[in-house]
Design an enzyme around this catalytic site. Structure first.
Site, PDB file in Angstrom:
ATOM      1  N   TYR A   1      38.708  42.016  44.562  1.00  0.00           N
ATOM      2  CA  TYR A   1      37.346  41.503  44.457  1.00  0.00           C
ATOM      3  C   TYR A   1      36.570  42.231  43.362  1.00  0.00           C
ATOM      4  O   TYR A   1      35.879  41.614  42.545  1.00  0.00           O
ATOM      5  CB  TYR A   1      36.643  41.665  45.800  1.00  0.00           C
ATOM      6  CG  TYR A   1      35.242  41.110  45.854  1.00  0.00           C
ATOM      7  CD1 TYR A   1      35.014  39.749  45.882  1.00  0.00           C
ATOM      8  CD2 TYR A   1      34.138  41.967  45.882  1.00  0.00           C
ATOM      9  CE1 TYR A   1      33.728  39.229  45.939  1.00  0.00           C
ATOM     10  CE2 TYR A   1      32.847  41.469  45.951  1.00  0.00           C
ATOM     11  CZ  TYR A   1      32.643  40.098  45.977  1.00  0.00           C
ATOM     12  OH  TYR A   1      31.367  39.600  46.031  1.00  0.00           O
TER      13      TYR A   1
ATOM     14  N   ASP B   1      35.356  20.956  43.653  1.00  0.00           N
ATOM     15  CA  ASP B   1      36.389  21.972  43.848  1.00  0.00           C
ATOM     16  C   ASP B   1      36.416  22.861  42.604  1.00  0.00           C
ATOM     17  O   ASP B   1      36.831  22.421  41.527  1.00  0.00           O
ATOM     18  CB  ASP B   1      37.739  21.285  44.058  1.00  0.00           C
ATOM     19  CG  ASP B   1      38.893  22.262  44.192  1.00  0.00           C
ATOM     20  OD1 ASP B   1      38.665  23.482  44.135  1.00  0.00           O
ATOM     21  OD2 ASP B   1      40.044  21.791  44.332  1.00  0.00           O
TER      22      ASP B   1
ATOM     23  N   PHE C   1      23.338  41.623  50.924  1.00  0.00           N
ATOM     24  CA  PHE C   1      22.381  40.597  51.329  1.00  0.00           C
ATOM     25  C   PHE C   1      22.718  40.093  52.721  1.00  0.00           C
ATOM     26  O   PHE C   1      23.889  39.968  53.090  1.00  0.00           O
ATOM     27  CB  PHE C   1      22.392  39.432  50.343  1.00  0.00           C
ATOM     28  CG  PHE C   1      21.517  39.651  49.134  1.00  0.00           C
ATOM     29  CD1 PHE C   1      20.355  38.917  48.957  1.00  0.00           C
ATOM     30  CD2 PHE C   1      21.857  40.597  48.191  1.00  0.00           C
ATOM     31  CE1 PHE C   1      19.549  39.127  47.861  1.00  0.00           C
ATOM     32  CE2 PHE C   1      21.052  40.820  47.083  1.00  0.00           C
ATOM     33  CZ  PHE C   1      19.887  40.085  46.920  1.00  0.00           C
TER      34      PHE C   1
ATOM     35  N   ASP D   1      29.627  21.495  45.924  1.00  0.00           N
ATOM     36  CA  ASP D   1      30.315  22.316  46.916  1.00  0.00           C
ATOM     37  C   ASP D   1      31.433  21.492  47.540  1.00  0.00           C
ATOM     38  O   ASP D   1      31.598  20.306  47.212  1.00  0.00           O
ATOM     39  CB  ASP D   1      29.321  22.780  47.998  1.00  0.00           C
ATOM     40  CG  ASP D   1      29.638  24.183  48.531  1.00  0.00           C
ATOM     41  OD1 ASP D   1      30.815  24.418  48.865  1.00  0.00           O
ATOM     42  OD2 ASP D   1      28.721  25.013  48.617  1.00  0.00           O
TER      43      ASP D   1
ATOM     44  N   LYS E   1      34.974  40.483  39.990  1.00  0.00           N
ATOM     45  CA  LYS E   1      33.544  40.530  39.688  1.00  0.00           C
ATOM     46  C   LYS E   1      33.264  41.347  38.421  1.00  0.00           C
ATOM     47  O   LYS E   1      32.330  41.040  37.675  1.00  0.00           O
ATOM     48  CB  LYS E   1      32.783  41.094  40.883  1.00  0.00           C
ATOM     49  CG  LYS E   1      32.773  40.157  42.097  1.00  0.00           C
ATOM     50  CD  LYS E   1      32.136  38.815  41.777  1.00  0.00           C
ATOM     51  CE  LYS E   1      31.957  37.953  43.016  1.00  0.00           C
ATOM     52  NZ  LYS E   1      31.263  36.673  42.730  1.00  0.00           N
TER      53      LYS E   1
END
Length: 260
Positions: free
Chosen positions: A162, A59, A195, A36, A166
Site C-alpha cells: 500500500y 471499473d 479519517f 463507481d 501511494k
C-alpha cells in the site's frame, strides 16, 4: 475555476470521500458523474441529488470502462474537474511471515494495480477528455485531483504494498502536471491521514481511541467533508499545481500502528 455549465467526474464517487466530493461539486454547479462499481449506492446518490448528478458504472481496472465514463461526462458538458478517490481491497502483510515465508509478489502487484495503475489510467484518460474542451479565458482547461495517503510517505509495518502504491501516486503528481501544462490541465494530490468513515463499524470516538490518538491538532479523526472541501479548493485555485498536500492534523505515522 467556474464550474457552471461544466461536468465533473468523481471516480470512487460512492465512498466516504467520493460522495462528499460529489455533493460539493454539484453545489458548485457542475453536473457530476458518480463513477463507481457500487450500482445501488451510486444510483441512490444520483437520485438524491437530482438532475445534476449521474451514475456511471466504472471499473477502474479497465481502460474501456473508464473511457466510457468520460464519454458520458463529455455529453453533459466540458469536463473541468476530475477527482480520483477510489478504494480497493489491496493486500497487506509484512514482507516475511512469522514462518519466514515472503509475501507472494502477486499480492504486492494487486495493490499496485488497484491504487497506482488505476490512478494512472484514470488520470491519463481524464486528461485526454479535458484536453478536448475549449480553454477558459484564463487558458486553463481543467484539473485532476488524485488521492494518495500519508502511508506513501511514512508507511507502517505491513504496508509495503500500500505504501509503495501511494508513494507512486505522489511521485506521479509533479511530472504529470509538467506533462499536461501545455494544454492547461493541473494535477494535484491529496494525501489524507486518519479519517473516520462508517467502514470502521464503530463510533467516531471509539475509532479515535483505537486509531487516532497520535493526531496532534485537532484531536480527532478527519471527516470526509474536509477532504471534499480541500478538493473543491484545489479546483477553484488555479495556482495550485504539481503538489501533494497532506491533510492529517499534523499526524506522523509511527513504525507500527497502535494495537486495539
Amino acid at each position: 475555476m467556474d464550474l457552471t455549465g461544466a461536468s465533473a467526474v468523481v471516480i470512487g464517487g460512492t465512498g466516504g470521500f467520493g460522495s462528499a466530493t460529489v455533493r460539493r461539486l454539484v453545489a458548485a454547479g457542475a453536473t457530476t458523474v458518480i463513477a463507481d462499481v457500487r450500482d445501488d449506492a451510486g444510483k441512490a446518490l444520483a437520485d438524491e441529488l437530482g438532475e445534476k448528478a449521474v451514475y456511471a458504472h466504472t471499473d477502474v481496472t479497465s481502460d474501456a470502462s473508464v473511457a466510457e465514463t468520460f464519454r458520458v461526462a463529455e455529453d453533459l458538458g466540458p469536463v473541468r474537474a476530475v477527482v480520483v478517490v477510489h478504494g480497493g481491497g489491496g493486500a497487506g502483510g509484512r514482507l516475511l511471515g512469522r514462518d519466514g515465508t515472503p509475501v507472494p509478489t502477486e499480492l504486492f502487484a494487486q495493490s499496485i494495480d488497484i491504487f497506482l495503475n488505476a490512478t494512472y489510467r484514470a488520470l491519463s484518460i481524464a486528461a485526454a477528455s479535458i484536453a478536448r474542451s475549449e480553454p477558459l479565458d484564463s487558458g486553463q482547461r481543467g484539473v485532476v485531483v488524485t488521492t494518495a495517503s500519508i502511508a506513501g510517505l511514512e508507511g507502517q509495518v505491513g504496508q509495503t504494498a500500500y505504501g509503495a502504491a501511494k508513494a507512486g501516486v505522489i511521485g506521479l503528481t509533479l511530472p504529470a502536471a509538467r506533462d499536461l501544462a501545455p494544454v492547461g490541465i493541473r494535477v494535484v494530490t491529496i494525501a489524507p491521514g486518519t479519517f473516520f468513515t462508517p467502514a470502521f463499524g464503530m463510533s467516531e470516538e471509539e475509532a479515535y481511541q483505537r486509531f487516532g490518538t497520535a493526531i496532534q491538532n485537532p484531536k480527532r479523526m478527519g471527516r470526509a467533508d474536509e477532504y471534499a472541501a480541500l478538493a473543491l479548493h484545489i479546483v477553484d485555485n488555479d495556482y495550485l499545481n504539481g503538489e501533494t498536500i497532506r491533510l492529517d492534523g499534523a499526524l506522523r505515522f509511527p513504525a507500527s500502528p497502535k494495537k486495539g
